[in-house]
Write a protein that holds these residues in place. Structure first.
Motif, PDB file in Angstrom:
ATOM      1  N   ASP A  53       0.865  -1.188   0.000  1.00  0.00           N
ATOM      2  CA  ASP A  53       0.000   0.000   0.000  1.00  0.00           C
ATOM      3  C   ASP A  53       0.892   1.225   0.000  1.00  0.00           C
ATOM      4  OD1 ASP A  53      -1.970   1.846   0.216  1.00  0.00           O
ATOM      5  OD2 ASP A  53      -2.622   1.293   2.239  1.00  0.00           O
ATOM      6  N   LYS A  54       1.422   1.565  -1.180  1.00  0.00           N
ATOM      7  CA  LYS A  54       2.489   2.565  -1.272  1.00  0.00           C
ATOM      8  C   LYS A  54       2.027   3.985  -0.958  1.00  0.00           C
ATOM      9  CE  LYS A  54       5.185  -0.158  -4.526  1.00  0.00           C
ATOM     10  NZ  LYS A  54       4.205  -1.217  -4.808  1.00  0.00           N
ATOM     11  N   LEU A  55       0.719   4.223  -0.995  1.00  0.00           N
ATOM     12  CA  LEU A  55       0.223   5.568  -0.706  1.00  0.00           C
ATOM     13  C   LEU A  55      -0.227   5.714   0.742  1.00  0.00           C
ATOM     14  CD1 LEU A  55      -1.738   6.468  -3.957  1.00  0.00           C
ATOM     15  CD2 LEU A  55       0.685   6.724  -3.409  1.00  0.00           C
ATOM     16  N   LYS A  56       0.067   4.739   1.557  1.00  0.00           N
ATOM     17  CA  LYS A  56      -0.290   4.793   2.970  1.00  0.00           C
ATOM     18  C   LYS A  56       0.483   5.902   3.666  1.00  0.00           C
ATOM     19  CE  LYS A  56      -0.787   1.896   7.071  1.00  0.00           C
ATOM     20  NZ  LYS A  56      -2.247   2.195   7.156  1.00  0.00           N
ATOM     21  N   ALA A  57      -0.193   6.666   4.497  1.00  0.00           N
ATOM     22  CA  ALA A  57       0.438   7.780   5.200  1.00  0.00           C
ATOM     23  C   ALA A  57       1.307   7.292   6.345  1.00  0.00           C
ATOM     24  CB  ALA A  57      -0.630   8.728   5.739  1.00  0.00           C
ATOM     25  N   THR A  58       2.476   7.898   6.495  1.00  0.00           N
ATOM     26  CA  THR A  58       3.255   7.733   7.718  1.00  0.00           C
ATOM     27  C   THR A  58       2.560   8.473   8.846  1.00  0.00           C
ATOM     28  OG1 THR A  58       5.285   7.635   6.406  1.00  0.00           O
ATOM     29  CG2 THR A  58       5.524   8.091   8.759  1.00  0.00           C
ATOM     30  N   LEU A  59       1.995   9.629   8.514  1.00  0.00           N
ATOM     31  CA  LEU A  59       1.187  10.422   9.438  1.00  0.00           C
ATOM     32  C   LEU A  59       0.101  11.109   8.637  1.00  0.00           C
ATOM     33  CD1 LEU A  59       0.861  11.706  12.333  1.00  0.00           C
ATOM     34  CD2 LEU A  59       2.224  13.612  11.461  1.00  0.00           C
ATOM     35  N   GLY A  60      -1.148  11.001   9.076  1.00  0.00           N
ATOM     36  CA  GLY A  60      -2.231  11.679   8.393  1.00  0.00           C
ATOM     37  C   GLY A  60      -3.058  10.739   7.537  1.00  0.00           C
ATOM     38  N   VAL A  61      -3.592  11.270   6.444  1.00  0.00           N
ATOM     39  CA  VAL A  61      -4.543  10.566   5.587  1.00  0.00           C
ATOM     40  C   VAL A  61      -3.811  10.003   4.374  1.00  0.00           C
ATOM     41  CG1 VAL A  61      -6.674  10.811   4.246  1.00  0.00           C
ATOM     42  CG2 VAL A  61      -6.347  12.176   6.329  1.00  0.00           C
ATOM     43  N   ASP A  62      -4.132   8.769   3.998  1.00  0.00           N
ATOM     44  CA  ASP A  62      -3.495   8.148   2.842  1.00  0.00           C
ATOM     45  C   ASP A  62      -3.695   8.984   1.584  1.00  0.00           C
ATOM     46  OD1 ASP A  62      -2.946   6.116   4.597  1.00  0.00           O
ATOM     47  OD2 ASP A  62      -4.312   4.651   3.678  1.00  0.00           O
ATOM     48  N   LEU A  63      -2.689   8.996   0.710  1.00  0.00           N
ATOM     49  CA  LEU A  63      -2.800   9.654  -0.579  1.00  0.00           C
ATOM     50  C   LEU A  63      -3.741   8.869  -1.485  1.00  0.00           C
ATOM     51  CD1 LEU A  63       0.980  10.378  -1.295  1.00  0.00           C
ATOM     52  CD2 LEU A  63      -0.699  11.964  -0.332  1.00  0.00           C
ATOM     53  N   THR A  64      -4.274   9.545  -2.492  1.00  0.00           N
ATOM     54  CA  THR A  64      -5.019   8.873  -3.549  1.00  0.00           C
ATOM     55  C   THR A  64      -4.417   9.273  -4.884  1.00  0.00           C
ATOM     56  OG1 THR A  64      -6.668  10.640  -3.693  1.00  0.00           O
ATOM     57  CG2 THR A  64      -7.157   8.792  -2.222  1.00  0.00           C
ATOM     58  N   THR A  65      -4.732   8.512  -5.917  1.00  0.00           N
ATOM     59  CA  THR A  65      -4.162   8.772  -7.232  1.00  0.00           C
ATOM     60  C   THR A  65      -5.229   8.694  -8.306  1.00  0.00           C
ATOM     61  OG1 THR A  65      -2.585   7.969  -8.897  1.00  0.00           O
ATOM     62  CG2 THR A  65      -3.522   6.339  -7.422  1.00  0.00           C
ATOM     63  N   SER A  66      -4.989   9.414  -9.391  1.00  0.00           N
ATOM     64  CA  SER A  66      -5.882   9.343 -10.548  1.00  0.00           C
ATOM     65  C   SER A  66      -5.529   8.177 -11.452  1.00  0.00           C
ATOM     66  CB  SER A  66      -5.779  10.645 -11.352  1.00  0.00           C
ATOM     67  OG  SER A  66      -4.469  10.793 -11.882  1.00  0.00           O
TER      68      SER A  66
END
Length: 237
Positions: free
Chosen positions: A40-53
């Motif tokens: 899950d490469k877009l998982k946040a270290t801190l905060g909300v996970d990233l999303t991608t188009s």
């Protein structure tokens, strides 16, 4: 193991912000992404996970890598491609004289550009950042441009571009610190490349509290690149 360029390159900013060294997380950040999780490469270290188009993420992501400059010791890297973008929820709150928009903030990315983008009058343009409600909904809000990657400048038409140049094909830490009532500043590896006037409260560079986009533009003026770290602060450092 990555070197300590994170500390060296924006030392002035991190001295102001402080560093929570136990977790390699700069103090005061509202969001921090290091692309550490293979599954899950877009998982946040801190905060909300990233999303991608990007559709079917498997062809888009190339990390984690074990060696990358600059960066932190255990982060990974993702590849972003032209037209696709990352959407960031920085967990901001409205500030700077507004009850709706964010006017004071800082964003940092470790970035390496790997291709040219749309050419216009002899220069390429590569959007790093976009404030639009919808990704690719309008023009980018921070560009790298140049006749070639080795002689790149950074800025926008409204703020002007830096007189200093750098090689965009190499890894750099790029930081933009915005106070819309006062200044629009961009640092490359800790060097102040652009110190422009603010564009007004709730103006062009104000943000929605819960989203902005990296590497988005409405006319393909965005290149392929690699991203190693993203961090956000709800204030102008």
């Amino acid at each position: 193991m990555r070197t300590s360029i994170w500390t060296v390159s924006i030392v002035a900013l991190l001295v102001v912000a402080g560093v929570a060294s136990a977790a390699n997380v700069p103090a005061g950040v509202t969001g921090f992404w290091r692309f550490q999780n293979q599954a899950d490469k877009l998982k946040a270290t801190l905060g909300v996970d990233l999303t991608t188009s990007a559709e079917g993420n498997s062809t888009w992501f190339s990390g984690p890598w074990t060696v990358i400059e600059p960066g932190l010791s255990d982060g990974g890297v993702v590849q972003e491609r032209s037209w696709d973008y990352l959407t960031v929820n920085p967990s901001f709150v409205a500030n700077g004289g507004s009850t709706e928009y964010v006017n004071q903030y800082t964003v940092a990315v470790d970035y390496c550009q790997t291709s040219l983008a749309g050419l216009w009058e002899g220069d390429y343009y590569n959007s790093l950042f976009q404030t639009a409600n919808t990704g690719n909904g309008n023009d980018g809000d921070l560009f790298v441009k140049g006749p070639d990657l080795a002689n790149s400048v950074i800025g926008t038409g409204d703020t002007g571009y830096s007189t200093l140049t750098y090689d965009a094909s190499k890894w750099h830490r790029i930081v933009w610190s915005i106070d819309n009532s006062s200044f629009f500043r961009v640092y490359v590896d800790g060097v102040l490349f652009l110190d422009a006037a603010g564009q007004g409260v709730d103006g062009r560079f104000s943000l929605y509290p819960d989203h902005f986009h990296l590497f988005a533009d409405n006319s393909w003026e965005d290149a392929w690149g690699l991203v190693g770290t993203v961090a956000t602060w709800n204030r102008a450092l």
